[in-house]
Design an enzyme around this catalytic site. Structure first.
Site, mmCIF file in Angstrom:
data_model
loop_
_atom_site.group_PDB
_atom_site.id
_atom_site.type_symbol
_atom_site.label_atom_id
_atom_site.label_comp_id
_atom_site.label_asym_id
_atom_site.label_seq_id
_atom_site.Cartn_x
_atom_site.Cartn_y
_atom_site.Cartn_z
ATOM 1 N N LYS A 132 -30.003 -15.226 14.758
ATOM 2 C CA LYS A 132 -31.445 -15.234 15.075
ATOM 3 C C LYS A 132 -32.045 -16.643 15.137
ATOM 4 C CE LYS A 132 -32.696 -10.623 13.417
ATOM 5 N NZ LYS A 132 -33.609 -9.829 12.605
ATOM 6 N N ASP A 153 -39.717 -8.342 15.229
ATOM 7 C CA ASP A 153 -39.581 -7.778 13.876
ATOM 8 C C ASP A 153 -40.936 -7.591 13.190
ATOM 9 O OD1 ASP A 153 -36.831 -7.350 13.716
ATOM 10 O OD2 ASP A 153 -36.402 -9.371 12.990
#
Ligand code: NAP
Length: 279
Positions: A70, A107
């Site tokens: 990420k 997210d």
């Protein structure tokens, strides 16, 4: 259905075999009868630069990123949205028609959408346990959602302090050892550590001080009912499990790759539970 013109996306991770994202996106592709597929892509960290170079040449629409990629992906992007920039991590990439590689972070959106129906009028204080990548996205989401104060507690306190400094005034740090007392007057308790996951120790915390109106959520979803959620439910708290966050964070990604904003249909949850034997 998949033709020679099919749209291809996937998830890059190392390991990636545990990911529920293929089951999730392929469920929607099938439901909306879209000419496309979503595949798992096991990529070692050192192979990421080479893979990112090749994917646009193969006509791939984009990909999700899971651990440990990420943050590693950031140097290879042409563009990052505001959420990804602030959080410093990217979980969704679109390879645009002009070949540019665009990073997003969904997210925070996924976490907030999952708890939103339960937190109306309860946005005074949130206690967040953990200071990893997920906790950072969650704090960002909670601030955007209007929480007054966020109390951050992490085993490694320096990490929590670093994160609080990044967010400014609304995030405060307390030591991990004070977590039982820190629950006093909280409206929301979030477990954003990996404690409680299958094969990990449970999160040791006493909910005695947590007000009765509080909502308890755990972003760990294997098992679905973590020891924390079981305890909270047994004491009468409203609990929200982590599978909802996973489903919601996938919505904007699916929309940019395949052109339809998918719905969290009632059949999706049992489909995912079956796909990975999530208990
Ligand atoms: P990460 O960056 O590796 O962070 C892990 C966190 O857990 C850190 O705060 C770490 O504390 C803490 N931790 C680990 N072992 C611990 C222990 N024995 N005692 C106390 N604290 C401990 O991971 P992440 O990406 O933030 O993900 C965290 C969890 O959320 C994972 O289980 C992941 O699968 C889950 N997740 C779920 C979703 C969803 O959609 N539901 C999305 C993202 C992540 P230290 O800093 O002290 O090491």
């Amino acid at each position: 259905m998949l033709s020679g013109k099919g749209k291809v996306a996937g998830v890059i991770g190392w390991p990636v075999s545990h990911s529920l994202s293929p089951a999730l996106h392929n469920f929607w592709l099938n439901y909306y009868n879209i000419d496309g597929v979503y595949i798992p892509m096991p990529v070692k960290p050192e192979e990421l630069p080479e893979v990112i170079k090749v994917l646009p040449k193969l006509g791939i629409r984009g990909f999700n990123l899971t651990l440990p990629h990420k943050e590693l992906v950031i140097p290879y992007l042409d563009f990052m949205d505001e959420d990804a920039k602030f959080i410093g991590a990217v979980n969704t990439v679109l390879i645009a028609n002009d070949g540019t590689i665009q990073g997003m972070n969904t997210d925070a959106y996924g976490f907030i959408r999952n708890i939103q129906p339960h937190i109306d009028g309860k946005k005074n204080k949130a206690v967040v346990l953990g200071a990893g990548g997920a906790a950072k996205a969650i704090c960002y989401g909670l601030i955007k959602e209007g929480f007054g104060e966020i109390l951050l507690l992490n085993r490694t306190q320096e990490k929590a302090e670093e994160m609080a400094a990044h967010f400014g005034g609304r995030v405060h740090v307390k030591s991990w050892d004070t977590r039982n007392r820190a629950l006093d007057w909280a409206d929301l308790l979030v477990n954003a550590t990996s404690l409680g996951m299958e094969s990990k120790e449970p999160l040791e915390i006493s909910l005695d001080m947590l007000p009765k109106h509080a909502v308890v959520t755990d972003i760990v979803y294997t098992p679905l009912q973590t020891p924390l959620l079981k305890d909270a439910k047994g004491r009468g708290y409203l609990v929200v499990d982590g599978l909802g966050m996973l489903m919601h964070q996938a919505v904007p990604a699916f929309r940019v790759w395949y052109g339809i904003k998918p719905e969290i249909l009632p059949e999706l949850r049992p489909h995912l539970i079956k796909a990975q034997g999530v208990k």
